[in-house]
Enzyme design. Structure first.
Site, PDB file in Angstrom:
ATOM      1  N   HIS A 110      19.078  22.555   1.078  1.00 14.90           N
ATOM      2  CA  HIS A 110      19.217  22.098   2.098  1.00 14.90           C
ATOM      3  C   HIS A 110      20.634  23.222   2.828  1.00 14.90           C
ATOM      4  O   HIS A 110      20.636  23.678   2.260  1.00 14.90           O
ATOM      5  CB  HIS A 110      19.678  20.656   1.962  1.00 14.90           C
ATOM      6  CG  HIS A 110      20.401  20.037   2.494  1.00 14.90           C
ATOM      7  ND1 HIS A 110      19.788  20.111   3.346  1.00 14.90           N
ATOM      8  CD2 HIS A 110      22.069  19.567   2.756  1.00 14.90           C
ATOM      9  CE1 HIS A 110      20.456  18.694   4.333  1.00 14.90           C
ATOM     10  NE2 HIS A 110      21.506  18.578   4.638  1.00 14.90           N
ATOM     11  N   ASP A 142      14.472  13.983  -5.845  1.00 19.38           N
ATOM     12  CA  ASP A 142      15.003  12.766  -7.142  1.00 19.38           C
ATOM     13  C   ASP A 142      14.047  11.733  -5.447  1.00 19.38           C
ATOM     14  O   ASP A 142      13.568  12.215  -4.418  1.00 19.38           O
ATOM     15  CB  ASP A 142      15.727  11.836  -7.378  1.00 19.38           C
ATOM     16  CG  ASP A 142      17.505  11.742  -6.349  1.00 19.38           C
ATOM     17  OD1 ASP A 142      16.701  11.933  -5.342  1.00 19.38           O
ATOM     18  OD2 ASP A 142      18.433  11.690  -6.682  1.00 19.38           O
ATOM     19  N   ASP A 146      18.243  14.779   0.186  1.00 21.33           N
ATOM     20  CA  ASP A 146      18.820  15.421  -0.503  1.00 21.33           C
ATOM     21  C   ASP A 146      20.154  14.630  -1.012  1.00 21.33           C
ATOM     22  O   ASP A 146      21.082  14.990  -0.994  1.00 21.33           O
ATOM     23  CB  ASP A 146      19.766  15.574   1.149  1.00 21.33           C
ATOM     24  CG  ASP A 146      18.817  16.233   1.938  1.00 21.33           C
ATOM     25  OD1 ASP A 146      17.795  16.877   1.747  1.00 21.33           O
ATOM     26  OD2 ASP A 146      18.540  16.163   3.305  1.00 21.33           O
ATOM     27  N   GLU A 175      20.454  31.095   1.872  1.00 23.45           N
ATOM     28  CA  GLU A 175      19.131  30.955   1.834  1.00 23.45           C
ATOM     29  C   GLU A 175      18.062  31.066   1.028  1.00 23.45           C
ATOM     30  O   GLU A 175      17.578  30.480  -0.423  1.00 23.45           O
ATOM     31  CB  GLU A 175      18.331  29.553   2.807  1.00 23.45           C
ATOM     32  CG  GLU A 175      19.698  28.046   3.307  1.00 23.45           C
ATOM     33  CD  GLU A 175      19.168  27.555   3.971  1.00 23.45           C
ATOM     34  OE1 GLU A 175      17.759  27.358   4.184  1.00 23.45           O
ATOM     35  OE2 GLU A 175      19.654  27.465   5.098  1.00 23.45           O
TER      36      GLU A 175
HETATM   37  C1  GAR Z   1      16.263  25.405   6.193  1.00 20.67           C
HETATM   38  O1  GAR Z   1      17.551  25.957   6.540  1.00 20.67           O
HETATM   39  C2  GAR Z   1      15.947  25.041   5.415  1.00 20.67           C
HETATM   40  O2  GAR Z   1      17.572  24.227   4.498  1.00 20.67           O
HETATM   41  C3  GAR Z   1      16.414  22.997   6.518  1.00 20.67           C
HETATM   42  O3  GAR Z   1      15.446  23.513   6.734  1.00 20.67           O
HETATM   43  C4  GAR Z   1      14.794  25.110   7.682  1.00 20.67           C
HETATM   44  C5  GAR Z   1      13.708  25.531   7.049  1.00 20.67           C
HETATM   45  O4  GAR Z   1      13.812  26.966   7.657  1.00 20.67           O
HETATM   46  N1  GAR Z   1      15.764  22.164   5.381  1.00 20.67           N
HETATM   47  C6  GAR Z   1      16.655  20.701   5.601  1.00 20.67           C
HETATM   48  O5  GAR Z   1      17.157  20.323   6.114  1.00 20.67           O
HETATM   49  C7  GAR Z   1      16.267  19.841   4.739  1.00 20.67           C
HETATM   50  N2  GAR Z   1      16.495  18.635   4.547  1.00 20.67           N
HETATM   51  P1  GAR Z   1      12.170  27.853   7.859  1.00 20.67           P
HETATM   52  O6  GAR Z   1      11.199  26.842   7.569  1.00 20.67           O
HETATM   53  O7  GAR Z   1      12.440  28.604   8.126  1.00 20.67           O
HETATM   54  O8  GAR Z   1      12.260  28.176   5.418  1.00 20.67           O
END
Ligand code: GAR
Length: 200
Positions: A110, A142, A146, A175
């Site tokens: 996240h 869980d 988030d 990330e």
């Molecule tokens: C990422 O920034 C991830 O952290 C977010 O979606 C994006 C996906 O990017 N996830 C959330 O917000 C989940 N609550 P990606 O498809 O390039 O990995």
């Protein structure tokens, strides 16, 4: 033996690619046995196929209920032999049926320092709130959004004139480091969940 892992995504799949690259570089003792999306035409699925990986779409819109969709997803994951599930931009809350099928074996990433800014547009929420630091969180999943125990967090300072795009890009770079690190620790170290803590 590499651990069989499934990736669930709904979008471009850059976190999936970061995990895949870590596996290719032998930094992560895992094997991606399935890439699954809930959205037809997801770019991440195409990227998976280009890399020779099994990639399927199970559209949630076609299902009678969230529960029915999750049952199908769990069946696909089980048939593929997945032992771990990595949510990588999978924009669906998991039902308890799903969470209980893989207890303490589902990870999510996240783009904020949870518990701050759960849900959609976490980077926008951080800018609107005016925080000086934000970041990203990898956590066990869980049944709440988030929410599960935290495995890895990385900090990203907010710049005075940040835009959502610039901040999101800097968080995304973190990330891509955090996700392989978190999964590697969980697959290679001994650990247990103690309340809200993952103790290695
Ligand atoms: C990422 O920034 C991830 O952290 C977010 O979606 C994006 C996906 O990017 N996830 C959330 O917000 C989940 N609550 P990606 O498809 O390039 O990995």
């Amino acid at each position: 033996m590499p651990t069989p892992v499934a990736i669930l995504l709904s979008g471009r799949g850059s976190n999936f690619l970061a995990l895949h690259a870590a596996i290719e570089r032998r930094k992560l003792p895992a094997e991606i046995v399935l890439v699954l999306s809930n959205a037809p035409g997801t770019p991440g699925l195409e990227k998976a196929r280009e890399r020779g990986l099994e990639a399927v779409c199970i559209p949630h819109r076609a299902e009678s209920s969230h529960e029915a969709h999750d049952r199908k997803v769990v069946a696909a994951l089980t048939a593929a032999g997945a032992e771990w599930v990595c949510l990588a931009g999978y924009m669906r809350l998991l039902t308890s049926t799903f969470v209980r099928a893989f207890p303490e074996r589902i990870l999510n990433i996240h783009p904020s320092l949870l518990p701050a800014f759960p849900g959609l547009q976490a980077q926008r929420q951080a800018l609107d709130y005016g925080v000086a630091i934000t970041g990203c969180t990898v956590h066990l999943v869980d049944e709440e959004l988030d929410h599960g125990p935290i495995v890895v967090q990385r900090v990203v300072p907010v710049e005075p004139d940040d835009t959502q795009e610039a901040l999101s890009a800097r968080i995304l770079a973190q990330e891509h480091r955090a996700y392989p690190l978190a999964l590697r620790r969980l697959l290679t170290e001994s650990w247990s969940v103690d309340g809200r803590r993952v103790r290695f």
